[in-house]
Design an enzyme around this catalytic site. Structure first.
Site, PDB file in Angstrom:
ATOM      1  N   GLY A  72       0.819  -1.516  -0.162  1.00  0.00           N
ATOM      2  CA  GLY A  72       0.070   0.023  -0.073  1.00  0.00           C
ATOM      3  C   GLY A  72       0.611   1.254   0.069  1.00  0.00           C
ATOM      4  N   GLN A 179      -7.865   0.119   4.131  1.00  0.00           N
ATOM      5  CA  GLN A 179      -8.277  -0.402   4.995  1.00  0.00           C
ATOM      6  C   GLN A 179      -9.933  -0.453   4.537  1.00  0.00           C
ATOM      7  OE1 GLN A 179      -7.626  -1.604   7.848  1.00  0.00           O
ATOM      8  NE2 GLN A 179      -5.545  -0.938   7.910  1.00  0.00           N
ATOM      9  N   CYS A 325       2.362   1.694  12.998  1.00  0.00           N
ATOM     10  CA  CYS A 325       3.516   2.451  12.749  1.00  0.00           C
ATOM     11  C   CYS A 325       4.380   3.355  13.521  1.00  0.00           C
ATOM     12  CB  CYS A 325       4.212   3.144  11.110  1.00  0.00           C
ATOM     13  SG  CYS A 325       2.816   2.427   9.144  1.00  0.00           S
TER      14      CYS A 325
HETATM   15  N1  PLP Z   1      -2.947   3.257   4.397  1.00  0.00           N
HETATM   16  C1  PLP Z   1      -3.903   2.986   5.089  1.00  0.00           C
HETATM   17  C2  PLP Z   1      -4.896   3.533   5.582  1.00  0.00           C
HETATM   18  C3  PLP Z   1      -2.371   1.664   5.947  1.00  0.00           C
HETATM   19  O1  PLP Z   1      -3.691   1.338   6.764  1.00  0.00           O
HETATM   20  C4  PLP Z   1      -1.572   1.124   5.533  1.00  0.00           C
HETATM   21  C5  PLP Z   1      -1.474   0.305   6.772  1.00  0.00           C
HETATM   22  O2  PLP Z   1      -1.315   0.096   7.340  1.00  0.00           O
HETATM   23  C6  PLP Z   1      -1.134   1.657   5.119  1.00  0.00           C
HETATM   24  C7  PLP Z   1      -1.511   2.623   4.439  1.00  0.00           C
HETATM   25  C8  PLP Z   1       0.707   0.566   4.400  1.00  0.00           C
HETATM   26  O3  PLP Z   1       0.423  -0.324   3.266  1.00  0.00           O
HETATM   27  P1  PLP Z   1       1.627  -1.618   3.494  1.00  0.00           P
HETATM   28  O4  PLP Z   1       1.327  -1.663   4.520  1.00  0.00           O
HETATM   29  O5  PLP Z   1       0.782  -2.425   2.194  1.00  0.00           O
HETATM   30  O6  PLP Z   1       2.672  -0.875   2.620  1.00  0.00           O
END
Ligand code: PLP
Length: 386
Positions: A72, A179, A325
């Site tokens: 993502g 999400q 994160c």
């Molecule tokens: N965007 C949102 C709303 C997310 O919740 C996340 C992951 O927690 C991401 C982006 C990032 O996705 P990825 O972990 O696949 O890089």
């Protein structure tokens, strides 16, 4: 060890057994390069294209509008860099204060390079201020990047309305739907989004695979320059097993979307009602009228969310105190702060996020333990005076 009670599905989900089984042949017999001219490679390519069709079907897109990415985060970066580079430094970037760092980070990068970047405020339930959006668009348009649903609170933005607004002034609209995909119905044939990000590990595919939807005709600068893969839009030999896994996960999600929401929402609601009834000074964070069916964000005033999590973790219960994160630091979540949650509750927020595999017994376990953990921590809290 007793069964793990896993209520942290917005952080990541388990790989569905059907997904794992679909992937295995591509880690054993079918290891060819899909770009190869020979029939062995061509056979693999057919599976990549089948996966593309399944991902497209989940959001009602055309398969040619799907680019496979590594996650993502990459999809968000690709969308923001790809459009901002095309529009040039005079273009505004409009986003919100509650976006994931994978959107806020790239936008702030462009601010350092001369772009005007506007981070829209949200109200007390995390809803974006549409009047502020209208004003920002009036001042000059460019790229708008607003999430479909918030990872921490589950609040769902009115994406139909936002997309229509952005398109009415000729702006480009990207939505981080990481999400939302697989949890609520999404239909890009009806909602005029130009770009949409999704991630496999939030819908029972493995970590390390994502996709970016790019509406036909949207101009996007290629950010990953290399071979001609993905129609020249993202270089790099395709991650075939994971692409096939994402395709299978998308197929499962499309088939179970309504049933899954009907399964998790009542469990989530029972958890919410039970915690509010048994834990004094608790409050819900998020828009309970427009919320992902699987997400509950609740603050227990006067105590630290991290302390609750450690106790729950010892009991085999997995939850989260913010985005995956940002947890690990004791900084309160930027999402909860942007919502203006009172100081006494800001640090005590916990996110429970359910999945198709969550059981009533899981909820009973949490309802059994959380009130005791909260009472124990409150007894030690210097902020509790009565
Ligand atoms: N965007 C949102 C709303 C997310 O919740 C996340 C992951 O927690 C991401 C982006 C990032 O996705 P990825 O972990 O696949 O890089």
């Amino acid at each position: 060890m007793s069964r793990l009670v896993y209520l942290d599905n917005n952080a990541t989900t388990c790989v569905a057994p059907e997904v794992r089984d679909a992937m295995l042949p591509f880690l054993t017999d079918l290891w060819g390069n899909p770009s190869s001219m020979h029939a062995f490679g061509g056979r693999v390519m057919r599976h990549v294209e089948e996966a593309r069709e399944k991902v497209a079907a989940l959001i009602h897109a055309d398969p040619s509008e799907i680019i496979f990415t590594s996650c993502g985060t990459e999809s968000n970066n690709a969308a923001i860099y790809g459009v901002a580079e095309i529009l040039g430094p005079q273009a505004r970037l409009i986003t919100s204060r509650v976006e994931h760092p994978a959107v806020l980070g790239p936008c702030r990068h462009f601010r350092e390079h001369g772009h005007t970047v506007i981070e829209l405020p949200v109200d007390g339930v995390g809803q974006v201020d549409l009047a502020a959006l209208r004003e920002a668009l009036f001042g000059g348009h460019g790229l708008v990047s607003l999430m479909w649903a918030n990872n921490e609170t589950g609040t769902i933005f009115p994406i139909d309305e936002i997309a229509a607004l952005v398109k009415s002034v000729g702006g480009v609209f990207h939505t981080d739907a990481v999400q939302a995909v697989g949890k609520v119905p999404l239909d890009v044939s009806r909602t005029p989004v130009d770009l949409l990000s999704l991630s496999g590990h939030k819908l029972h595919a493995p970590k390390g695979i994502g996709a970016l939807y790019v509406r036909r005709g949207t101009r996007l600068k290629t950010y990953m320059i290399g071979g001609h893969q993905e129609n020249g839009r993202r270089g790099g030999t395709e991650n075939v097993p994971y692409i096939v896994g994402l395709g299978k996960a998308a197929e499962l999600a499309a088939a179970s979307l309504a049933g899954e929401a009907a399964h998790v929402a009542p469990l989530r609601d029972r958890l919410e009602a039970g915690l509010l009834a048994t834990c004094p000074d608790a409050r819900i964070n998020g828009d309970t009228r427009h919320r992902l069916p699987n997400t509950l964000n609740i603050s227990f005033e006067f105590i630290e969310g991290e302390a609750i999590l450690y106790h729950l973790s010892d009991l085999g219960i997995c939850a989260s105190s913010g985005s995956a994160c940002s947890s690990g630091s004791l900084e309160p979540s930027h999402v909860i702060r942007a919502m203006g949650v009172p100081f006494t509750a800001v640090h005590g927020s916990i996110r429970f996020s359910l999945s198709r595999y969550t059981t009533a017994a899981d909820i009973d376990t949490v309802l059994d333990h959380v009130p005791r953990v909260v009472a124990k921590l409150r007894a030690l809290s210097p902020f509790v005076t009565t």
